[in-house]
Write a protein that holds these residues in place. Sequence first.
Motif, PDB file in Angstrom:
ATOM      1  N   ARG A 229       0.831  -1.207   0.000  1.00  0.00           N
ATOM      2  CA  ARG A 229       0.000   0.000   0.000  1.00  0.00           C
ATOM      3  C   ARG A 229       0.866   1.258   0.000  1.00  0.00           C
ATOM      4  NH1 ARG A 229      -3.018  -3.836   2.750  1.00  0.00           N
ATOM      5  NH2 ARG A 229      -5.156  -4.025   1.972  1.00  0.00           N
ATOM      6  N   ALA A 230       2.006   1.201   0.667  1.00  0.00           N
ATOM      7  CA  ALA A 230       2.922   2.349   0.638  1.00  0.00           C
ATOM      8  C   ALA A 230       3.404   2.610  -0.778  1.00  0.00           C
ATOM      9  CB  ALA A 230       4.111   2.090   1.565  1.00  0.00           C
ATOM     10  N   CYS A 231       3.785   1.545  -1.482  1.00  0.00           N
ATOM     11  CA  CYS A 231       4.226   1.703  -2.871  1.00  0.00           C
ATOM     12  C   CYS A 231       3.090   2.239  -3.740  1.00  0.00           C
ATOM     13  CB  CYS A 231       4.732   0.377  -3.421  1.00  0.00           C
ATOM     14  SG  CYS A 231       6.306  -0.168  -2.707  1.00  0.00           S
ATOM     15  N   ASP A 232       1.873   1.743  -3.519  1.00  0.00           N
ATOM     16  CA  ASP A 232       0.732   2.202  -4.307  1.00  0.00           C
ATOM     17  C   ASP A 232       0.443   3.675  -4.052  1.00  0.00           C
ATOM     18  OD1 ASP A 232      -1.503   1.775  -6.101  1.00  0.00           O
ATOM     19  OD2 ASP A 232      -2.802   1.864  -4.340  1.00  0.00           O
TER      20      ASP A 232
ATOM     21  N   ARG B 150      10.584  -0.305   6.891  1.00  0.00           N
ATOM     22  CA  ARG B 150      10.009   0.236   8.117  1.00  0.00           C
ATOM     23  C   ARG B 150      11.111   0.837   8.972  1.00  0.00           C
ATOM     24  NH1 ARG B 150       6.107  -3.596  11.338  1.00  0.00           N
ATOM     25  NH2 ARG B 150       5.507  -1.606  12.246  1.00  0.00           N
ATOM     26  N   ILE B 151      10.765   1.885   9.706  1.00  0.00           N
ATOM     27  CA  ILE B 151      11.715   2.508  10.621  1.00  0.00           C
ATOM     28  C   ILE B 151      11.112   2.533  12.015  1.00  0.00           C
ATOM     29  CG2 ILE B 151      12.778   3.903   8.821  1.00  0.00           C
ATOM     30  CD1 ILE B 151      11.177   6.301   9.881  1.00  0.00           C
ATOM     31  N   GLU B 152      11.961   2.664  13.017  1.00  0.00           N
ATOM     32  CA  GLU B 152      11.506   2.746  14.407  1.00  0.00           C
ATOM     33  C   GLU B 152      12.392   3.734  15.150  1.00  0.00           C
ATOM     34  OE1 GLU B 152      11.875  -1.069  16.315  1.00  0.00           O
ATOM     35  OE2 GLU B 152      13.755  -1.529  15.315  1.00  0.00           O
ATOM     36  N   PRO B 153      11.873   4.355  16.226  1.00  0.00           N
ATOM     37  CA  PRO B 153      12.650   5.385  16.913  1.00  0.00           C
ATOM     38  C   PRO B 153      13.839   4.853  17.705  1.00  0.00           C
ATOM     39  CG  PRO B 153      10.562   5.034  18.020  1.00  0.00           C
ATOM     40  CD  PRO B 153      10.501   4.261  16.739  1.00  0.00           C
ATOM     41  N   PHE B 154      13.827   3.567  18.046  1.00  0.00           N
ATOM     42  CA  PHE B 154      14.976   2.952  18.695  1.00  0.00           C
ATOM     43  C   PHE B 154      14.873   1.450  18.514  1.00  0.00           C
ATOM     44  CE2 PHE B 154      11.714   3.861  21.885  1.00  0.00           C
ATOM     45  CZ  PHE B 154      11.452   2.600  22.406  1.00  0.00           C
ATOM     46  N   ALA B 155      15.990   0.760  18.683  1.00  0.00           N
ATOM     47  CA  ALA B 155      16.021  -0.682  18.475  1.00  0.00           C
ATOM     48  C   ALA B 155      15.045  -1.377  19.416  1.00  0.00           C
ATOM     49  CB  ALA B 155      17.435  -1.210  18.700  1.00  0.00           C
ATOM     50  N   GLY B 156      14.227  -2.277  18.861  1.00  0.00           N
ATOM     51  CA  GLY B 156      13.266  -3.028  19.665  1.00  0.00           C
ATOM     52  C   GLY B 156      11.909  -2.365  19.804  1.00  0.00           C
ATOM     53  N   HIS B 157      11.744  -1.156  19.251  1.00  0.00           N
ATOM     54  CA  HIS B 157      10.478  -0.443  19.428  1.00  0.00           C
ATOM     55  C   HIS B 157       9.310  -1.170  18.773  1.00  0.00           C
ATOM     56  CE1 HIS B 157       7.477   2.774  18.538  1.00  0.00           C
ATOM     57  NE2 HIS B 157       7.736   3.076  19.786  1.00  0.00           N
ATOM     58  N   ILE B 158       9.527  -1.747  17.593  1.00  0.00           N
ATOM     59  CA  ILE B 158       8.437  -2.443  16.901  1.00  0.00           C
ATOM     60  C   ILE B 158       7.986  -3.647  17.724  1.00  0.00           C
ATOM     61  CG2 ILE B 158       7.863  -3.799  14.842  1.00  0.00           C
ATOM     62  CD1 ILE B 158       9.617  -1.883  13.234  1.00  0.00           C
TER      63      ILE B 158
ATOM     64  N   ASP C  73      16.420   9.218  -5.928  1.00  0.00           N
ATOM     65  CA  ASP C  73      15.895  10.462  -6.495  1.00  0.00           C
ATOM     66  C   ASP C  73      14.803  11.066  -5.621  1.00  0.00           C
ATOM     67  OD1 ASP C  73      17.355  10.588  -9.115  1.00  0.00           O
ATOM     68  OD2 ASP C  73      16.403   8.628  -9.338  1.00  0.00           O
ATOM     69  N   GLU C  74      14.007  10.204  -4.982  1.00  0.00           N
ATOM     70  CA  GLU C  74      12.885  10.679  -4.176  1.00  0.00           C
ATOM     71  C   GLU C  74      12.820   9.857  -2.893  1.00  0.00           C
ATOM     72  OE1 GLU C  74       9.202  11.103  -6.322  1.00  0.00           O
ATOM     73  OE2 GLU C  74      10.206  11.318  -8.260  1.00  0.00           O
ATOM     74  N   VAL C  75      12.490  10.519  -1.765  1.00  0.00           N
ATOM     75  CA  VAL C  75      12.321   9.835  -0.487  1.00  0.00           C
ATOM     76  C   VAL C  75      11.018  10.312   0.152  1.00  0.00           C
ATOM     77  CG1 VAL C  75      13.328   9.255   1.748  1.00  0.00           C
ATOM     78  CG2 VAL C  75      14.830   9.795  -0.196  1.00  0.00           C
ATOM     79  N   TYR C  76      10.207   9.351   0.614  1.00  0.00           N
ATOM     80  CA  TYR C  76       8.908   9.641   1.219  1.00  0.00           C
ATOM     81  C   TYR C  76       8.825   8.993   2.589  1.00  0.00           C
ATOM     82  CZ  TYR C  76       7.430  10.947  -3.505  1.00  0.00           C
ATOM     83  OH  TYR C  76       7.330  11.539  -4.744  1.00  0.00           O
ATOM     84  N   LEU C  77       7.975   9.556   3.444  1.00  0.00           N
ATOM     85  CA  LEU C  77       7.615   8.950   4.724  1.00  0.00           C
ATOM     86  C   LEU C  77       6.146   8.558   4.656  1.00  0.00           C
ATOM     87  CD1 LEU C  77       8.345   8.268   7.694  1.00  0.00           C
ATOM     88  CD2 LEU C  77       7.522  10.559   8.296  1.00  0.00           C
ATOM     89  N   PHE C  78       5.857   7.314   4.999  1.00  0.00           N
ATOM     90  CA  PHE C  78       4.493   6.786   4.974  1.00  0.00           C
ATOM     91  C   PHE C  78       4.098   6.491   6.415  1.00  0.00           C
ATOM     92  CE2 PHE C  78       1.383   3.331   3.776  1.00  0.00           C
ATOM     93  CZ  PHE C  78       0.539   4.139   3.039  1.00  0.00           C
ATOM     94  N   SER C  79       3.113   7.243   6.950  1.00  0.00           N
ATOM     95  CA  SER C  79       2.747   7.164   8.362  1.00  0.00           C
ATOM     96  C   SER C  79       1.389   6.495   8.517  1.00  0.00           C
ATOM     97  CB  SER C  79       2.697   8.565   8.973  1.00  0.00           C
ATOM     98  OG  SER C  79       3.980   9.166   8.921  1.00  0.00           O
ATOM     99  N   THR C  80       1.353   5.395   9.283  1.00  0.00           N
ATOM    100  CA  THR C  80       0.140   4.579   9.394  1.00  0.00           C
ATOM    101  C   THR C  80      -0.331   4.415  10.830  1.00  0.00           C
ATOM    102  OG1 THR C  80       1.443   2.536   9.520  1.00  0.00           O
ATOM    103  CG2 THR C  80       0.807   3.293   7.322  1.00  0.00           C
ATOM    104  N   GLY C  81       0.092   5.307  11.732  1.00  0.00           N
ATOM    105  CA  GLY C  81      -0.207   5.128  13.141  1.00  0.00           C
ATOM    106  C   GLY C  81      -1.581   5.583  13.577  1.00  0.00           C
ATOM    107  N   ALA C  82      -2.356   6.204  12.695  1.00  0.00           N
ATOM    108  CA  ALA C  82      -3.691   6.682  13.044  1.00  0.00           C
ATOM    109  C   ALA C  82      -4.696   6.196  11.997  1.00  0.00           C
ATOM    110  CB  ALA C  82      -3.694   8.211  13.119  1.00  0.00           C
ATOM    111  N   SER C  83      -5.971   6.524  12.209  1.00  0.00           N
ATOM    112  CA  SER C  83      -6.997   6.063  11.275  1.00  0.00           C
ATOM    113  C   SER C  83      -6.822   6.700   9.897  1.00  0.00           C
ATOM    114  CB  SER C  83      -8.388   6.390  11.828  1.00  0.00           C
ATOM    115  OG  SER C  83      -8.513   7.780  12.117  1.00  0.00           O
ATOM    116  N   ILE C  84      -6.309   7.928   9.859  1.00  0.00           N
ATOM    117  CA  ILE C  84      -5.958   8.572   8.593  1.00  0.00           C
ATOM    118  C   ILE C  84      -4.459   8.400   8.391  1.00  0.00           C
ATOM    119  CG2 ILE C  84      -5.843  10.750   7.326  1.00  0.00           C
ATOM    120  CD1 ILE C  84      -8.250  11.692   8.925  1.00  0.00           C
ATOM    121  N   TRP C  85      -4.072   7.871   7.243  1.00  0.00           N
ATOM    122  CA  TRP C  85      -2.660   7.693   6.919  1.00  0.00           C
ATOM    123  C   TRP C  85      -2.153   8.921   6.172  1.00  0.00           C
ATOM    124  CZ3 TRP C  85      -2.236   1.985   4.772  1.00  0.00           C
ATOM    125  CH2 TRP C  85      -2.566   1.102   5.817  1.00  0.00           C
TER     126      TRP C  85
END
Length: 288
Positions: free
Chosen positions: A11-14, A60-68, A241-253
């Motif tokens: 879905r992030a790629c889409d 996927r990224i996380e704020p510190f090791a083990g956060h996920i 060439d391009e970098v995006y952040l995809f945020s899925t932590g709330a009901s609206i992404w």
Amino acid sequence: MTAISGSNEGRACDAVLRHIEAREGQIRSDLSFPEKMHDVGPVELVCRLGAQRYAFEHTRIEPFAGHIRLEAEADRHFTPLSGMLAEKLPADERFELHVPAGVLLGKNDREVRPIQGALAQWIIATAPTLPIARFGRYAVPIQKVTVAGVPFAVSLHRWKREGYPVPFHVVHLVAEPDVAPARRERIRIGYHKKLGKLLKWKEAGARTVLILEEDDIYLTNHFAVCDALLEIESLVADRPDEVYLFSTGASIWFAVRLRIDGTTLYDMPVDSRYWETGRNLLDNITGR
């Protein structure tokens, strides 16, 4: 919060591909999935928009090791509270329980159930007695309480519902005062892990796109991620060439443009930095 396997790669790629289609006035074609085909440049997705080939890589990224992992266990331990409190709190109000992050890490369900029950009883009894805070604020002073049968201190907060999607939510508080260095290191590791794959396609003439996905609404935001990205890329000779952040932590992404060629988030007008989307609006185009 999501499970450890809760990546939204497809879905992030889409989402980003739809954005680029609209920007370029082209429709995707010739989709392939090099990672599944064990290609020498095993990115998640390659396609064409007109004559231009694009290569997409996601991590996927996380704020510190083990956060996920921490969030996954917290979800399993605290989500049942919502069911235990269903229809037992005022319908026109919402409540937020603050607990220390990772406080039940490693405990099994039999150990956790009595704690859940004690918390539910205390919340039901305490909720109507709390002051109602202003929107976007907390009522002060914040009172931390040790509940009988609960081996850690908690605090409970109350607001008017005002359209908020859920009546009850648990916030996991991280004691670490500054997660910026840990976040930067986690992003650096993920960035360099994906960079080599993308550069193989860039050398072949493709336009390369890196998507960073996060679902942490408390410790992570697009400014923090962009700052880390720019610091990491200041030491990189060749970049996507391009970098995006995809945020899925709330009901609206949200999808955020962190950098497009030489233009960063901070160079863009505020209303051009991001767009809203959601799970039901996107296709899982990679099947993951």
